[in-house]
Design a protein around this motif. Sequence first.
Motif, PDB file in Angstrom:
ATOM      1  N   GLY A  27       0.814  -1.200   0.000  1.00 28.34           N
ATOM      2  CA  GLY A  27       0.000   0.000   0.000  1.00 28.34           C
ATOM      3  C   GLY A  27       0.853   1.258   0.000  1.00 28.34           C
ATOM      4  O   GLY A  27       1.899   1.306   0.649  1.00 28.34           O
ATOM      5  N   ALA A  28       0.403   2.276  -0.722  1.00 32.74           N
ATOM      6  CA  ALA A  28       1.135   3.546  -0.808  1.00 32.74           C
ATOM      7  C   ALA A  28       0.785   4.423   0.395  1.00 32.74           C
ATOM      8  O   ALA A  28       0.139   5.468   0.263  1.00 32.74           O
ATOM      9  CB  ALA A  28       0.824   4.250  -2.117  1.00 32.74           C
ATOM     10  N   TRP A  29       1.203   4.015   1.576  1.00 32.38           N
ATOM     11  CA  TRP A  29       0.822   4.669   2.818  1.00 32.38           C
ATOM     12  C   TRP A  29       1.362   6.098   2.924  1.00 32.38           C
ATOM     13  O   TRP A  29       0.858   6.915   3.718  1.00 32.38           O
ATOM     14  CB  TRP A  29       1.298   3.848   4.021  1.00 32.38           C
ATOM     15  N   TRP A  30       2.368   6.424   2.146  1.00 36.72           N
ATOM     16  CA  TRP A  30       3.002   7.744   2.200  1.00 36.72           C
ATOM     17  C   TRP A  30       2.228   8.796   1.392  1.00 36.72           C
ATOM     18  O   TRP A  30       2.510   9.974   1.500  1.00 36.72           O
ATOM     19  CB  TRP A  30       4.423   7.658   1.661  1.00 36.72           C
ATOM     20  N   THR A  31       1.261   8.374   0.587  1.00 35.02           N
ATOM     21  CA  THR A  31       0.509   9.301  -0.244  1.00 35.02           C
ATOM     22  C   THR A  31      -0.189  10.338   0.632  1.00 35.02           C
ATOM     23  O   THR A  31      -0.856   9.999   1.613  1.00 35.02           O
ATOM     24  CB  THR A  31      -0.527   8.553  -1.087  1.00 35.02           C
ATOM     25  N   GLY A  32      -0.042  11.593   0.278  1.00 37.42           N
ATOM     26  CA  GLY A  32      -0.654  12.668   1.049  1.00 37.42           C
ATOM     27  C   GLY A  32       0.202  13.211   2.151  1.00 37.42           C
ATOM     28  O   GLY A  32      -0.120  14.224   2.772  1.00 37.42           O
ATOM     29  N   LEU A  33       1.349  12.559   2.404  1.00 39.93           N
ATOM     30  CA  LEU A  33       2.272  13.042   3.434  1.00 39.93           C
ATOM     31  C   LEU A  33       3.429  13.813   2.820  1.00 39.93           C
ATOM     32  O   LEU A  33       4.293  14.271   3.559  1.00 39.93           O
ATOM     33  CB  LEU A  33       2.816  11.864   4.266  1.00 39.93           C
TER      34      LEU A  33
END
Length: 352
Positions: free
Chosen positions: A346-352
């Motif tokens: 998952g691209a958990w860093w998106t939006g950070l």
Amino acid sequence: MPPSLRSIPVANAFVGVRRSLGARPRDTYVSPQFRDGEFHNSRPMRVVEPGSRGSMAREFATKGAVGKPSGPVPLVTPSWPAEASDCAATWLGHSTVLLEVGGRRILTDPVWSDRVSPSATVGPRRSHPVPVALEDLPPIDAVLISHDHYDHLDTATVDVLTRTQTMPYVVPLGVGAHLRRWGVPRDRVVELDWGQSVDLDGLVLTCTEARHFSGRLFAQNPTLWSAWSVASNGRRAFFGGDSGWTEAFAEVGRREGPFDLTVLPVGAYDTRWPDVHMDPEEAVRTHLELRGDVLVPIHWGTFDLAFHPWAEPADRTRAAAEEHGVRLAQPRPGERFEASGELPTGAWWTGL
């Protein structure tokens, strides 16, 4: 003076600095890498020109928050089985990874301090906490150190690990002097040159060539830098430490591979130091040359050490892995996964 430093008493910035510097480089070494009083790469390495360092320092001081996340980084509180797995990994931030290989646990470049600097109050600061306290780690079979820079060899972390664990430190030539200076018993330090191995009751750790540099203050390359091959009970992992791309990786792949896991740096790159840190595309290339199965990108997201945006290494690694059909694991800090199981993608860093 930046506002963040105005409130720091000058004396506080120097507390503990002398000890953190480690040992003074006085030794000579019988090694193909050592000559004229310092260690050398086997191939020429382009470095930042001394005349441009002042402008780079000004650029870094004025670049703002581009290298930091815009919100809290999602962390996972790790839990480990009573017995180490056949092949698993837990990324704890930057280059600190708890590897499980063939039923043994190996901790790489452990750094728990808030800043990576000789000073506890000045220097690059964490973008997120470490997901677990040092005292809550399971029993470790070996600690691997890639080189002596502050973001890979941390005095305070060594102090706690030496007190709470019994494992040996396996390090490149010269790094042992720092450990002994900090009170690590001699019989818990194993120093190796490129191509040398140590067998710890079936856990075989091999020091392999990397392309980097070393030094904790003014001395130029007083200790060696390396990557590491980890082998136990038929399983293999590769820890890239901190390295630019080098042709030597292909030879390591032929000699030591294939690897179930490759743990490779993907961040802190720049066109001004192309041979010091590999970029994400070079990391994927290295993974393929090592004959790796699962790639775990490290050396990004925790400390702001370059000029690229915070999440760029994760995005570029993802794109390069997809292009070349590479199995990629991109865990949140603290998230453990098994190499043979479902990988965290998952691209958990998106939006950070």
